[in-house]
Scaffold this motif. Structure first.
Motif, PDB file in Angstrom:
ATOM      1  N   ILE A  12       0.845  -1.196   0.000  1.00 31.12           N
ATOM      2  CA  ILE A  12       0.000   0.000   0.000  1.00 31.12           C
ATOM      3  C   ILE A  12       0.882   1.247   0.000  1.00 31.12           C
ATOM      4  N   HIS A  13       1.950   1.220   0.775  1.00 33.15           N
ATOM      5  CA  HIS A  13       2.836   2.385   0.885  1.00 33.15           C
ATOM      6  C   HIS A  13       4.209   2.035   0.324  1.00 33.15           C
ATOM      7  N   ASP A  87      -0.235  11.508   0.277  1.00 37.86           N
ATOM      8  CA  ASP A  87      -1.607  11.812   0.682  1.00 37.86           C
ATOM      9  C   ASP A  87      -2.103  13.106   0.053  1.00 37.86           C
ATOM     10  N   ARG A 143     -10.662   2.529   1.050  1.00 37.95           N
ATOM     11  CA  ARG A 143      -9.612   1.949   0.201  1.00 37.95           C
ATOM     12  C   ARG A 143      -8.551   1.263   1.051  1.00 37.95           C
ATOM     13  N   ASP A 144      -8.185   1.868   2.199  1.00 34.99           N
ATOM     14  CA  ASP A 144      -7.192   1.256   3.079  1.00 34.99           C
ATOM     15  C   ASP A 144      -7.689  -0.065   3.646  1.00 34.99           C
ATOM     16  N   GLN A 148      -5.939  -3.617   3.014  1.00 34.97           N
ATOM     17  CA  GLN A 148      -5.526  -4.494   4.123  1.00 34.97           C
ATOM     18  C   GLN A 148      -6.152  -5.875   3.969  1.00 34.97           C
TER      19      GLN A 148
END
Length: 155
Positions: A12-13, A87, A143-144, A148
Motif C-alpha cells: 500500500i505504501h 496523501d 480503500r485502506d 488491508q
C-alpha cells in the motif's frame, strides 16, 4: 522451464516496499507467474512492449498505465509531485475529480432553498469544501480497509 523467481508482493505504501527489499527474506515466486488481476493478454503485451525512446518517460509510463488499467482515468501526473506528500497528491487528484460536483450540488441545494444572499452562498461553498474533505477521508479509509483485506488474503 524458467527458474527465475521474484517476490510479486503488493504494498500500500512505497516505504513498505523498500523495507521488503532491504529485508530480502520473502517468499519467491516464479517470474512467469501472472500477478493477480492481470489478464494473460496484458502480461503478454507488457512483456512484448519496449519503451519508445522518442517518448518522454511520462509518456512511456502513461502507455503502461493504460495497458494495465484500461478502464481507469489516467492520473494527472505519472508520479508524485515531489513538493507534496503521497496523501496530498491523492487529495489533489480527488478534488480535481470530485470537487466541482460536490460544490455544484451545494450551490444547487442552496439556490433551491429560495431566499439566498451572499452570506448564505459563502456558507454553502464552505460547507461544500468541508464535504469534499469528509468524502475524501471516507474514500481513503475504505480503500485502506480493502487494501488491508487484500494483503490478508480476504476480499
Amino acid at each position: 522451464m524458467n527458474n527465475r523467481f521474484t517476490a510479486r508482493a503488493e504494498f500500500i505504501h512505497v516505504e513498505d516496499s523498500f523495507d521488503h527489499i532491504r529485508a530480502s527474506a520473502c517468499q519467491k515466486r516464479p517470474i512467469d507467474e501472472r500477478p493477480e488481476g492481470m489478464t494473460p493478454s496484458q502480461l503478454k503485451k507488457l512483456r512484448e512492449t519496449r519503451a519508445n525512446q522518442k517518448q518522454t518517460t511520462s509518456g512511456q509510463w502513461y502507455e503502461i498505465f493504460a495497458l494495465l488499467f484500461p478502464s481507469v482515468k489516467t492520473p494527472s501526473l505519472p508520479y508524485l509531485n515531489k513538493e507534496h506528500s503521497e496523501d496530498m497528491s491523492s487529495y489533489i487528484e480527488f478534488i480535481e475529480r470530485e470537487g466541482s460536483n460536490i460544490i455544484q450540488k451545494a450551490v444547487r441545494d442552496q439556490l433551491a432553498s429560495g431566499d439566498i444572499d451572499e452570506i448564505d452562498m459563502r456558507g454553502a461553498i464552505n460547507d461544500a469544501i468541508q464535504e469534499i474533505y469528509r468524502t475524501y477521508t471516507e474514500t481513503v479509509a475504505e480503500r485502506d480497509v480493502q487494501g488491508q483485506n487484500r494483503l490478508r488474503g480476504g476480499h
